[in-house]
Design an enzyme around this catalytic site. Structure first.
Site, PDB file in Angstrom:
ATOM      1  N   CYS A   1      -1.543   9.910   2.417  1.00 12.50           N
ATOM      2  CA  CYS A   1      -1.161   8.757   1.464  1.00 12.50           C
ATOM      3  C   CYS A   1      -2.916   9.345   0.656  1.00 12.50           C
ATOM      4  O   CYS A   1      -2.538   9.127  -0.709  1.00 12.50           O
ATOM      5  CB  CYS A   1      -1.428   7.248   1.749  1.00 12.50           C
ATOM      6  SG  CYS A   1      -2.323   6.264   2.812  1.00 12.50           S
TER       7      CYS A   1
ATOM      8  N   GLU B   1       1.235  -0.831  -0.044  1.00 14.94           N
ATOM      9  CA  GLU B   1       0.243  -0.468  -0.095  1.00 14.94           C
ATOM     10  C   GLU B   1       1.271   1.635  -0.236  1.00 14.94           C
ATOM     11  O   GLU B   1       2.104   1.198   1.259  1.00 14.94           O
ATOM     12  CB  GLU B   1      -1.528  -0.086   0.851  1.00 14.94           C
ATOM     13  CG  GLU B   1      -1.598  -0.781   1.491  1.00 14.94           C
ATOM     14  CD  GLU B   1      -3.304  -0.955   0.518  1.00 14.94           C
ATOM     15  OE1 GLU B   1      -2.743  -0.820  -0.319  1.00 14.94           O
ATOM     16  OE2 GLU B   1      -3.287  -1.896   0.521  1.00 14.94           O
TER      17      GLU B   1
HETATM   18  P1  NAP Z   1       8.422   5.475   4.430  1.00 16.40           P
HETATM   19  O1  NAP Z   1       9.915   6.138   4.482  1.00 16.40           O
HETATM   20  O2  NAP Z   1       8.819   3.963   3.700  1.00 16.40           O
HETATM   21  O3  NAP Z   1       8.565   3.971   5.756  1.00 16.40           O
HETATM   22  C1  NAP Z   1       7.044   2.934   6.186  1.00 16.40           C
HETATM   23  C2  NAP Z   1       8.217   1.577   6.312  1.00 16.40           C
HETATM   24  O4  NAP Z   1       9.187   0.891   6.134  1.00 16.40           O
HETATM   25  C3  NAP Z   1       8.813   1.751   7.751  1.00 16.40           C
HETATM   26  O5  NAP Z   1       8.323   1.083   9.059  1.00 16.40           O
HETATM   27  C4  NAP Z   1      10.592   2.257   7.977  1.00 16.40           C
HETATM   28  O6  NAP Z   1      10.970   1.873   9.284  1.00 16.40           O
HETATM   29  C5  NAP Z   1      10.233   0.719   7.237  1.00 16.40           C
HETATM   30  N1  NAP Z   1      11.918   0.535   6.438  1.00 16.40           N
HETATM   31  C6  NAP Z   1      12.537   1.370   6.075  1.00 16.40           C
HETATM   32  N2  NAP Z   1      12.931   0.763   4.749  1.00 16.40           N
HETATM   33  C7  NAP Z   1      13.063  -0.375   5.118  1.00 16.40           C
HETATM   34  C8  NAP Z   1      13.560  -1.030   4.508  1.00 16.40           C
HETATM   35  N3  NAP Z   1      14.940  -1.526   3.381  1.00 16.40           N
HETATM   36  N4  NAP Z   1      13.620  -2.612   5.108  1.00 16.40           N
HETATM   37  C9  NAP Z   1      12.467  -2.920   5.135  1.00 16.40           C
HETATM   38  N5  NAP Z   1      11.339  -1.493   5.980  1.00 16.40           N
HETATM   39  C10 NAP Z   1      11.723  -0.381   5.616  1.00 16.40           C
HETATM   40  O7  NAP Z   1       7.325   5.610   4.596  1.00 16.40           O
HETATM   41  P2  NAP Z   1       6.356   6.388   6.031  1.00 16.40           P
HETATM   42  O8  NAP Z   1       7.849   8.043   5.843  1.00 16.40           O
HETATM   43  O9  NAP Z   1       6.817   5.687   7.168  1.00 16.40           O
HETATM   44  O10 NAP Z   1       5.237   6.774   5.436  1.00 16.40           O
HETATM   45  C11 NAP Z   1       4.909   7.750   4.241  1.00 16.40           C
HETATM   46  C12 NAP Z   1       5.006   7.150   3.432  1.00 16.40           C
HETATM   47  O11 NAP Z   1       3.757   6.293   3.792  1.00 16.40           O
HETATM   48  C13 NAP Z   1       3.908   8.199   2.544  1.00 16.40           C
HETATM   49  O12 NAP Z   1       4.119   7.385   0.931  1.00 16.40           O
HETATM   50  C14 NAP Z   1       2.959   7.889   1.905  1.00 16.40           C
HETATM   51  O13 NAP Z   1       1.538   7.715   0.317  1.00 16.40           O
HETATM   52  C15 NAP Z   1       2.536   5.839   2.290  1.00 16.40           C
HETATM   53  N6  NAP Z   1       1.588   5.294   3.164  1.00 16.40           N
HETATM   54  C16 NAP Z   1       1.241   4.712   2.018  1.00 16.40           C
HETATM   55  C17 NAP Z   1      -0.759   4.114   2.343  1.00 16.40           C
HETATM   56  C18 NAP Z   1      -1.957   3.426   1.556  1.00 16.40           C
HETATM   57  O14 NAP Z   1      -2.398   2.929   1.845  1.00 16.40           O
HETATM   58  N7  NAP Z   1      -1.261   3.326   0.115  1.00 16.40           N
HETATM   59  C19 NAP Z   1      -1.477   4.690   4.098  1.00 16.40           C
HETATM   60  C20 NAP Z   1      -0.362   5.456   4.703  1.00 16.40           C
HETATM   61  C21 NAP Z   1       1.039   5.653   4.030  1.00 16.40           C
HETATM   62  P3  NAP Z   1      11.802   2.907   9.707  1.00 16.40           P
HETATM   63  O15 NAP Z   1      10.951   4.629  10.155  1.00 16.40           O
HETATM   64  O16 NAP Z   1      12.520   2.864  10.704  1.00 16.40           O
HETATM   65  O17 NAP Z   1      12.305   4.265   8.218  1.00 16.40           O
END
Ligand code: NAP
Ligand code: MG
Length: 524
Positions: A321, A287
């Site tokens: 998002c 997602e």
């Molecule tokens: P993010 O930076 O992509 O991080 C998401 C998760 O992935 C965090 O738990 C992060 O941990 C982890 N992560 C990072 N690198 C990783 C790796 N190499 N391997 C495994 N896990 C890893 O996203 P965010 O900033 O938290 O959230 C914002 C994004 O989420 C936006 O793009 C938004 O659009 C999207 N989103 C989508 C939806 C949907 O339903 N489509 C809903 C909500 C949000 P760390 O924090 O420790 O780096």
């Protein structure tokens, strides 16, 4: 409160009890900040050698909790615990799993004020958004339980082979995959951890949960709800630490049978590619981001459009998002609409998200705060004008947090890269078009396809639904142009670069994503 059902669409006018309950919880919580919390592996609190302080984005002097910086070793331990718990949990009658998960959802509801208060302090969400995230989590879990029941455990009697002289029975059963990994984002840390977890668990999988580092505390409180509901040890494991190390170790492990990742496009696509290096294909539910358009036709009700667009552009500081990050307006109503948008935005209160009056709290961290400064600079240089905002907030009450003004941008040419890029901040670009066909072409011209909104005549709405490339679509909705989905009402998921499964969470087709089919033919 008996007649009131909290959703993102009803939260604008809540009963007084919601405010008093929330206020009390904040007061109590503020006296208890800074405790240390472990990871939870096989039912036990596990501490790591390294810790990190979880600061509030409202005021970075506030240390909310001390959390563990887990390592690859903890990833392996959590996976081993989930593996060991799988045989028993997967063979527990589904009715029993439903019962335990309903209990967990009930605990979440019981604790809603304490959890909402923690959420507001850790994420910076305003109080109603915070309570909404918690209630949505309970509802997502209830919905998965309901689907399991409605589908009778997904056990289906198939046709009988036309065998002469033999009696053969054919049954289709859906069975869990095994150990499921849930990686969640900071912005809906409760719903986007608890929702997938609920579906995976009710289906019979065991779990390893890895939250965003910015929101490790609130997800620990969720893991406690599962534990306190009596889910057996090892069924839900919770680890904290950097995505790049602990998270990556989880993704790279052959012990993971399936993943649900909610987060950014870049991290999700990398995870998809890394996960594909295993010995065989395993399910990956992604997602991802959005660049969601709100289209306004010359026939629109501009009052509704204004309320819906402002709410969706700036709710949770634009860090949804589903945020309305692009507004595309037909020329005859452009001037009037931008006048109304300016007026409505100037009324929004920015500040401590636990305050009743606040609509916008801070953005999540320093990196997002710096992004805001850089993007607004880039917009100015690219010819954009600030209809509202354009600056970070300074002065009393703002200096220790990450506060940014709600910013509408006009006159930025459609060719500019920021019409395509998900900024994930309270910045929304507004553009003028000469026809609805032009609007649709622009709306669909991005890599994403998550949510979309439309304001126009009834004849135009059918055209909008038919033409728009998005998984969640709304027409003429003042409660939010592109935001505010609720399980059971608006199942949530994206097309194109916004998602991978093609089926939405909180909907009819979601729970089966967590199971593989087995056909059982028995000849008597
Ligand atoms: P993010 O930076 O992509 O991080 C998401 C998760 O992935 C965090 O738990 C992060 O941990 C982890 N992560 C990072 N690198 C990783 C790796 N190499 N391997 C495994 N896990 C890893 O996203 P965010 O900033 O938290 O959230 C914002 C994004 O989420 C936006 O793009 C938004 O659009 C999207 N989103 C989508 C939806 C949907 O339903 N489509 C809903 C909500 C949000 P760390 O924090 O420790 O780096
Ligand atoms: Mg934090």
């Amino acid at each position: 409160m008996a007649d009131f059902k909290l959703t993102y669409a009803t939260m604008f006018n809540p009963p007084e009890e919601l405010h008093t309950g929330f206020d009390k919880a904040v007061e109590k919580l503020k006296k208890n900040l800074g405790r240390e919390y472990g990871m939870i592996i096989n039912g036990k609190d596990v501490m790591a050698d390294e810790k990190f302080d979880d600061h509030s984005p409202v005021n970075t002097d506030w240390v909310l909790a001390k959390m563990q910086r887990g390592s690859a070793k903890h990833a392996q331990e959590a996976l081993a615990a989930a593996r060991a718990a799988f045989p028993k949990w997967s063979r527990t009658p589904w009715q029993e799993r439903v019962k335990l998960l309903r209990k967990a959802a009930g605990l979440i509801e019981e604790r809603i004020f304490d959890l909402g208060a923690a959420m507001a302090l850790e994420v910076g969400k305003n109080r109603m958004e915070s309570l909404g995230d918690v209630q949505e989590t309970a509802d997502l879990i209830y919905y998965s339980c309901y689907q399991m029941e409605k589908n009778d455990g997904y056990i289906v009697e198939m046709g009988k082979d036309p065998l002469v002289g033999y009696d053969a029975r054919n049954v289709s059963v859906l069975r869990p995959y095994g150990v499921w990994l849930v990686v969640s984002p900071f912005n809906f840390p409760f719903a986007l951890t608890g929702g997938p977890s609920g579906a995976a668990l009710v289906a019979g999988n065991t779990l390893v949960i890895k939250p965003a580092t910015d929101t490790a505390w609130i997800v620990r409180l969720l893991a406690e709800c599962f534990r306190d509901a009596g889910l057996p040890d090892g069924v839900v494991n919770f680890v904290t630490g950097p995505g790049s190390t602990l998270g990556q170790a989880l993704v790279d492990s052959p012990e993971v049978n399936g993943v649900t990742f909610t987060g950014s496009f870049d991290v999700g696509m990398k995870m998809y590619q890394d996960f594909a290096k295993g010995k065989y294909v395993r399910p990956v539910i992604l997602e991802l981001g959005g660049k969601n358009p709100a289209i306004v036709s010359k026939h629109a009700d501009l009052e509704r459009a204004t309320i819906g667009i402002v709410r969706s552009a700036f709710g949770l500081q634009g860090q949804k998002c589903s945020a309305a990050s692009r507004v595309i307006v037909e020329e005859p109503v452009y001037d009037e609409l931008i006048g109304r948008l300016r007026e409505a935005t100037e009324k929004l209160a920015i500040g401590d998200p636990t305050d009743r009056a606040t609509y916008l709290g801070p953005v999540i961290n320093k990196s997002s705060y710096n992004d805001f400064k850089n993007f607004t600079e880039e917009i100015s240089q690219g010819g954009g004008k600030f209809l509202t905002g354009g600056h970070v907030k300074t002065g009393d009450g703002f200096d220790k947090g990450y506060f940014c003004e709600p910013t509408f941008v006009t006159d930025l040419p459609f060719g500019h890269r920021l019409w395509q890029y998900e900024m994930f901040l309270p910045i929304t670009t507004i553009g003028k078009v000469q026809s609805m066909d032009e609007a649709m072409k622009i709306a669909n011209s991005v890599n994403y396809g998550l949510t979309a909104g439309f304001y126009g005549s009834p004849e135009e709405t059918d055209w909008f639904f038919d033409q728009i490339e998005a998984g969640v679509t709304y027409a003429n909705r003042p409660q939010g142009a592109t935001t505010g989905a609720w399980p059971g009402f608006q199942p949530f998921g994206g097309w194109k670069g916004s998602g991978s499964s093609g089926k939405n969470a909180g909907g009819h087709y979601y729970v089966p994503l967590y199971m593989h089919e087995q056909i059982r033919t028995l000849v008597k």
